[in-house]
Motif scaffolding. Sequence first.
Motif, PDB file in Angstrom:
ATOM      1  N   GLU A   6       0.820  -1.213   0.000  1.00 50.29           N
ATOM      2  CA  GLU A   6       0.000   0.000   0.000  1.00 50.29           C
ATOM      3  C   GLU A   6       0.854   1.263   0.000  1.00 50.29           C
ATOM      4  OE1 GLU A   6      -2.694   2.131   3.335  1.00 50.29           O
ATOM      5  OE2 GLU A   6      -3.305   0.077   2.838  1.00 50.29           O
ATOM      6  N   ILE A   7       1.977   1.247   0.724  1.00 49.65           N
ATOM      7  CA  ILE A   7       2.804   2.468   0.802  1.00 49.65           C
ATOM      8  C   ILE A   7       3.950   2.479  -0.211  1.00 49.65           C
ATOM      9  CG2 ILE A   7       2.227   2.805   3.230  1.00 49.65           C
ATOM     10  CD1 ILE A   7       5.200   1.981   3.850  1.00 49.65           C
ATOM     11  N   LYS A   8       4.299   1.354  -0.791  1.00 51.65           N
ATOM     12  CA  LYS A   8       5.438   1.281  -1.717  1.00 51.65           C
ATOM     13  C   LYS A   8       5.377   2.324  -2.833  1.00 51.65           C
ATOM     14  CE  LYS A   8       6.260  -1.956  -4.839  1.00 51.65           C
ATOM     15  NZ  LYS A   8       6.563  -3.211  -5.513  1.00 51.65           N
ATOM     16  N   PRO A   9       4.229   2.574  -3.463  1.00 50.13           N
ATOM     17  CA  PRO A   9       4.193   3.586  -4.521  1.00 50.13           C
ATOM     18  C   PRO A   9       4.579   4.991  -4.054  1.00 50.13           C
ATOM     19  CG  PRO A   9       2.240   2.205  -4.629  1.00 50.13           C
ATOM     20  CD  PRO A   9       2.948   1.869  -3.346  1.00 50.13           C
ATOM     21  N   LEU A  10       4.402   5.279  -2.781  1.00 51.82           N
ATOM     22  CA  LEU A  10       4.820   6.586  -2.256  1.00 51.82           C
ATOM     23  C   LEU A  10       6.321   6.782  -2.445  1.00 51.82           C
ATOM     24  CD1 LEU A  10       2.801   6.554   1.096  1.00 51.82           C
ATOM     25  CD2 LEU A  10       2.246   7.856  -0.989  1.00 51.82           C
ATOM     26  N   ARG A  11       7.081   5.690  -2.384  1.00 55.09           N
ATOM     27  CA  ARG A  11       8.525   5.725  -2.609  1.00 55.09           C
ATOM     28  C   ARG A  11       8.854   5.590  -4.086  1.00 55.09           C
ATOM     29  NH1 ARG A  11      11.768   1.680  -3.685  1.00 55.09           N
ATOM     30  NH2 ARG A  11      10.427   0.074  -2.785  1.00 55.09           N
ATOM     31  N   THR A  12       8.285   4.581  -4.746  1.00 53.75           N
ATOM     32  CA  THR A  12       8.708   4.257  -6.115  1.00 53.75           C
ATOM     33  C   THR A  12       8.347   5.327  -7.140  1.00 53.75           C
ATOM     34  OG1 THR A  12       6.717   2.917  -6.495  1.00 53.75           O
ATOM     35  CG2 THR A  12       8.688   1.780  -5.678  1.00 53.75           C
ATOM     36  N   ARG A  13       7.332   6.134  -6.857  1.00 53.52           N
ATOM     37  CA  ARG A  13       6.991   7.224  -7.784  1.00 53.52           C
ATOM     38  C   ARG A  13       8.037   8.336  -7.779  1.00 53.52           C
ATOM     39  NH1 ARG A  13       1.121   6.626  -6.129  1.00 53.52           N
ATOM     40  NH2 ARG A  13       1.616   8.069  -4.455  1.00 53.52           N
ATOM     41  N   HIS A  14       8.873   8.388  -6.739  1.00 55.94           N
ATOM     42  CA  HIS A  14       9.774   9.531  -6.588  1.00 55.94           C
ATOM     43  C   HIS A  14      11.243   9.164  -6.409  1.00 55.94           C
ATOM     44  CE1 HIS A  14       6.122  11.873  -6.239  1.00 55.94           C
ATOM     45  NE2 HIS A  14       5.708  10.993  -5.337  1.00 55.94           N
ATOM     46  N   LEU A  15      11.532   7.928  -6.029  1.00 58.39           N
ATOM     47  CA  LEU A  15      12.916   7.516  -5.792  1.00 58.39           C
ATOM     48  C   LEU A  15      13.251   6.302  -6.639  1.00 58.39           C
ATOM     49  CD1 LEU A  15      13.066   7.701  -1.885  1.00 58.39           C
ATOM     50  CD2 LEU A  15      14.051   9.330  -3.510  1.00 58.39           C
ATOM     51  N   ALA A  16      14.188   6.469  -7.554  1.00 59.43           N
ATOM     52  CA  ALA A  16      14.662   5.338  -8.351  1.00 59.43           C
ATOM     53  C   ALA A  16      15.655   4.540  -7.513  1.00 59.43           C
ATOM     54  CB  ALA A  16      15.336   5.847  -9.619  1.00 59.43           C
TER      55      ALA A  16
END
Length: 114
Positions: free
Chosen positions: A76-86
């Motif tokens: 649920e929270i992973k996209p919060l990171r993956t959208r902004h940090l490669a």
Amino acid sequence: MTAYALAHLRKAPIHADVLEYLERIQATLAPFEGRFLVHGGTIDVLEGDWPGDLVIIEFPDLGKARSWYHSSTYQEIKPLRTRHLAGEVILVEGVETDHSSSQMAAELRQANGL
């Protein structure tokens, strides 16, 4: 055997989503007995290039590490990171406390006829 989740994350401008991810990740670790060992500390590059930060999370075993990563609370929270940090994320099994690299070399020599 202890296992680790390692993330090599590239530096990027701070974003509200990333801050929310940081606020929420700890709660996803607790049910799987995960704990941060390294979380973006100072990196002293001795060989090669290291663009970014390192995160290491320890788990009691690889099963718990996998269960954490695939859990609905983390997904649920992973996209919060993956959208902004490669970056790259891996799970890896540790070694036993009596691990010996010279014994490992001897076994590899024997297995490969060297």
